[in-house]
Design an enzyme around this catalytic site. Structure first.
Site, PDB file in Angstrom:
ATOM      1  N   ASP A  66       0.823  -1.210   0.000  1.00  0.00           N
ATOM      2  CA  ASP A  66       0.000   0.000   0.000  1.00  0.00           C
ATOM      3  C   ASP A  66       0.861   1.267   0.000  1.00  0.00           C
ATOM      4  O   ASP A  66       1.956   1.274   0.565  1.00  0.00           O
ATOM      5  CB  ASP A  66      -0.899  -0.028   1.249  1.00  0.00           C
ATOM      6  CG  ASP A  66      -2.043   0.961   1.144  1.00  0.00           C
ATOM      7  OD1 ASP A  66      -2.301   1.493   0.044  1.00  0.00           O
ATOM      8  OD2 ASP A  66      -2.685   1.213   2.182  1.00  0.00           O
ATOM      9  N   ARG A  95       0.100   7.664  -2.672  1.00  0.00           N
ATOM     10  CA  ARG A  95       0.646   8.726  -1.813  1.00  0.00           C
ATOM     11  C   ARG A  95       2.099   9.027  -2.149  1.00  0.00           C
ATOM     12  O   ARG A  95       2.536  10.177  -2.134  1.00  0.00           O
ATOM     13  CB  ARG A  95       0.510   8.323  -0.327  1.00  0.00           C
ATOM     14  CG  ARG A  95      -0.857   8.660   0.241  1.00  0.00           C
ATOM     15  CD  ARG A  95      -1.120   7.916   1.523  1.00  0.00           C
ATOM     16  NE  ARG A  95      -1.460   6.524   1.234  1.00  0.00           N
ATOM     17  CZ  ARG A  95      -1.550   5.563   2.156  1.00  0.00           C
ATOM     18  NH1 ARG A  95      -1.293   5.854   3.424  1.00  0.00           N
ATOM     19  NH2 ARG A  95      -1.904   4.352   1.825  1.00  0.00           N
ATOM     20  N   ASN A 111     -10.605  -2.942  -6.814  1.00  0.00           N
ATOM     21  CA  ASN A 111      -9.810  -1.959  -7.557  1.00  0.00           C
ATOM     22  C   ASN A 111     -10.390  -1.604  -8.922  1.00  0.00           C
ATOM     23  O   ASN A 111      -9.982  -0.618  -9.543  1.00  0.00           O
ATOM     24  CB  ASN A 111      -8.358  -2.444  -7.736  1.00  0.00           C
ATOM     25  CG  ASN A 111      -7.524  -2.378  -6.471  1.00  0.00           C
ATOM     26  OD1 ASN A 111      -6.554  -3.114  -6.301  1.00  0.00           O
ATOM     27  ND2 ASN A 111      -7.893  -1.492  -5.538  1.00  0.00           N
ATOM     28  N   ARG A 115       1.389  -4.986   6.121  1.00  0.00           N
ATOM     29  CA  ARG A 115       0.785  -3.928   5.314  1.00  0.00           C
ATOM     30  C   ARG A 115       1.666  -2.692   5.433  1.00  0.00           C
ATOM     31  O   ARG A 115       2.029  -2.280   6.525  1.00  0.00           O
ATOM     32  CB  ARG A 115      -0.635  -3.597   5.774  1.00  0.00           C
ATOM     33  CG  ARG A 115      -1.265  -2.540   4.855  1.00  0.00           C
ATOM     34  CD  ARG A 115      -2.726  -2.312   5.131  1.00  0.00           C
ATOM     35  NE  ARG A 115      -3.284  -1.439   4.094  1.00  0.00           N
ATOM     36  CZ  ARG A 115      -4.508  -1.513   3.634  1.00  0.00           C
ATOM     37  NH1 ARG A 115      -5.349  -2.421   4.100  1.00  0.00           N
ATOM     38  NH2 ARG A 115      -4.931  -0.684   2.686  1.00  0.00           N
ATOM     39  N   ARG A 124      -5.505  -2.162   8.110  1.00  0.00           N
ATOM     40  CA  ARG A 124      -6.695  -2.922   7.691  1.00  0.00           C
ATOM     41  C   ARG A 124      -6.234  -4.121   6.874  1.00  0.00           C
ATOM     42  O   ARG A 124      -5.172  -4.077   6.266  1.00  0.00           O
ATOM     43  CB  ARG A 124      -7.555  -2.068   6.743  1.00  0.00           C
ATOM     44  CG  ARG A 124      -8.338  -0.966   7.330  1.00  0.00           C
ATOM     45  CD  ARG A 124      -9.243  -0.349   6.249  1.00  0.00           C
ATOM     46  NE  ARG A 124      -8.480   0.323   5.205  1.00  0.00           N
ATOM     47  CZ  ARG A 124      -7.991   1.554   5.297  1.00  0.00           C
ATOM     48  NH1 ARG A 124      -8.173   2.254   6.390  1.00  0.00           N
ATOM     49  NH2 ARG A 124      -7.320   2.083   4.298  1.00  0.00           N
TER      50      ARG A 124
HETATM   51  C1  FPP Z   1      -1.983   0.219  -3.273  1.00  0.00           C
HETATM   52  O1  FPP Z   1      -1.522   1.531  -3.380  1.00  0.00           O
HETATM   53  C2  FPP Z   1      -1.438  -0.592  -4.321  1.00  0.00           C
HETATM   54  C3  FPP Z   1      -2.173  -1.176  -5.305  1.00  0.00           C
HETATM   55  C4  FPP Z   1      -3.637  -1.015  -5.430  1.00  0.00           C
HETATM   56  C5  FPP Z   1      -1.575  -2.003  -6.336  1.00  0.00           C
HETATM   57  C6  FPP Z   1      -0.290  -2.673  -6.000  1.00  0.00           C
HETATM   58  C7  FPP Z   1       0.451  -2.775  -7.260  1.00  0.00           C
HETATM   59  C8  FPP Z   1       1.782  -2.702  -7.404  1.00  0.00           C
HETATM   60  C9  FPP Z   1       2.733  -2.654  -6.298  1.00  0.00           C
HETATM   61  C10 FPP Z   1       2.387  -2.642  -8.728  1.00  0.00           C
HETATM   62  C11 FPP Z   1       1.915  -3.650  -9.648  1.00  0.00           C
HETATM   63  C12 FPP Z   1       2.258  -5.009  -9.238  1.00  0.00           C
HETATM   64  C13 FPP Z   1       1.705  -6.041  -9.856  1.00  0.00           C
HETATM   65  C14 FPP Z   1       2.078  -7.407  -9.475  1.00  0.00           C
HETATM   66  C15 FPP Z   1       0.727  -5.797 -10.906  1.00  0.00           C
HETATM   67  P1  FPP Z   1      -2.578   2.687  -3.535  1.00  0.00           P
HETATM   68  O2  FPP Z   1      -2.662   3.028  -4.983  1.00  0.00           O
HETATM   69  O3  FPP Z   1      -3.868   2.318  -2.903  1.00  0.00           O
HETATM   70  O4  FPP Z   1      -1.869   3.840  -2.733  1.00  0.00           O
HETATM   71  P2  FPP Z   1      -2.556   4.983  -1.879  1.00  0.00           P
HETATM   72  O5  FPP Z   1      -3.311   4.303  -0.763  1.00  0.00           O
HETATM   73  O6  FPP Z   1      -1.401   5.767  -1.398  1.00  0.00           O
HETATM   74  O7  FPP Z   1      -3.448   5.742  -2.808  1.00  0.00           O
END
Ligand code: FPP
Length: 256
Positions: A27, A31, A75, A195, A201
């Site tokens: 996660d 950000r 997502n 996490r 969470r």
């Molecule tokens: C959460 O960060 C991350 C994700 C929803 C996707 C995780 C994906 C990767 C690390 C790269 C791709 C990897 C593969 C295997 C496809 P967020 O976007 O929710 O961050 P935020 O909470 O800061 O907005």
């Protein structure tokens, strides 16, 4: 990558030793990008680099199996461009790293629903699973179009269908039989769920499998993650006493 080859199937890690199976909710990509005035997609791209570093360093810190949350069933609610970027990153990651992972003895499995994924994404998933099916040195599971609740519903449907078709009786069902229908059926449960980004969470990740996992929350944003952070999470794990619903060891000894 130096593989330890230590992850015999279905053996939970003991407290005080390195976990055999670590699961990570990666996660904080958005950000990370926002803090730099960049589009969110840049955060995901850096997130792939962090994933590569972490996979590369995992075996060296005693991990035999790593499960990462790449794309959740929720997502799809993100903007279409971001969804498309995440699909593209999975394809690019597999295409660029598959041969190396395969040669290093890494088995790659993709958890989650196949419905809804485009044919080109399905093609890379199937290629990766096929190419690495015989590998045993390390197991990388990527949860993609995965939701813990959806996975449980899908398993329940499979069992209901078997009952409908007269292949099973409702009274046959117990935990051991049920979990054979989950997409994680051939893997032991995670010992440790990490996490990143400071959020605390599970967000629908490994709901069944994580029943007795230790949870570690780290303040680092995923694109900044690497083997040293994994090592710190494992050090925290090593301080925990795992009881699986039983009593504390000291209390049992004191009671004679
Ligand atoms: C959460 O960060 C991350 C994700 C929803 C996707 C995780 C994906 C990767 C690390 C790269 C791709 C990897 C593969 C295997 C496809 P967020 O976007 O929710 O961050 P935020 O909470 O800061 O907005």
């Amino acid at each position: 990558m130096t593989m330890t080859g230590q992850q015999s199937e279905a053996r939970p890690a003991d407290a005080g030793t390195a976990p055999l199976h670590v699961a990570i909710i990666m996660d904080g990509n958005g950000r990370w990008a926002k803090r730099r005035g960049l589009p969110r997609t840049f955060g995901h791209r850096e997130g792939v680099k962090a994933l590569k570093r972490t996979v590369e360093g995992a075996a060296a810190v005693g991990v035999g199996r790593l499960t990462v949350f790449g794309f959740s069933t929720e997502n799809w609610r993100r903007p279409a461009a971001e969804v498309s970027e995440l699909m593209g990153l999975l394809k690019a990651y597999v295409s660029s790293d598959l041969e190396r992972l395969a040669k290093e003895g890494v088995r790659v499995t993709i958890l989650g629903r196949r419905e809804g994924l485009s044919p080109d994404v399905l093609e890379v998933i199937e290629r990766a699973e096929r190419r690495t099916a015989e590998n045993t040195a390390f197991h990388l599971q990527v949860a993609f179009n995965y939701g813990g609740q959806a996975d449980i519903v899908d398993a329940a449907r499979k069992f209901a269908k078997a009952v409908e078709e007269g292949r099973a009786k409702a009274s046959d069902l117990d935990e051991a039989l049920f979990e054979r229908s989950l997409s994680t059926a051939d893997a032991p449960p995670p010992d440790l769920i990490v996490r990143t980004s400071g959020e605390r969470r599970l967000s629908n990740f490994l709901l069944w499998e994580g029943a007795y996992a230790e949870l570690v929350f780290q303040d680092v944003l995923w694109p900044d993650y690497g083997p040293e952070h994994l090592k710190a999470a494992i050090a925290e794990f090593a301080t925990r006493e795992r009881r699986y619903g039983g009593a504390m060891v000291d209390d049992v000894l004191a009671a004679g």
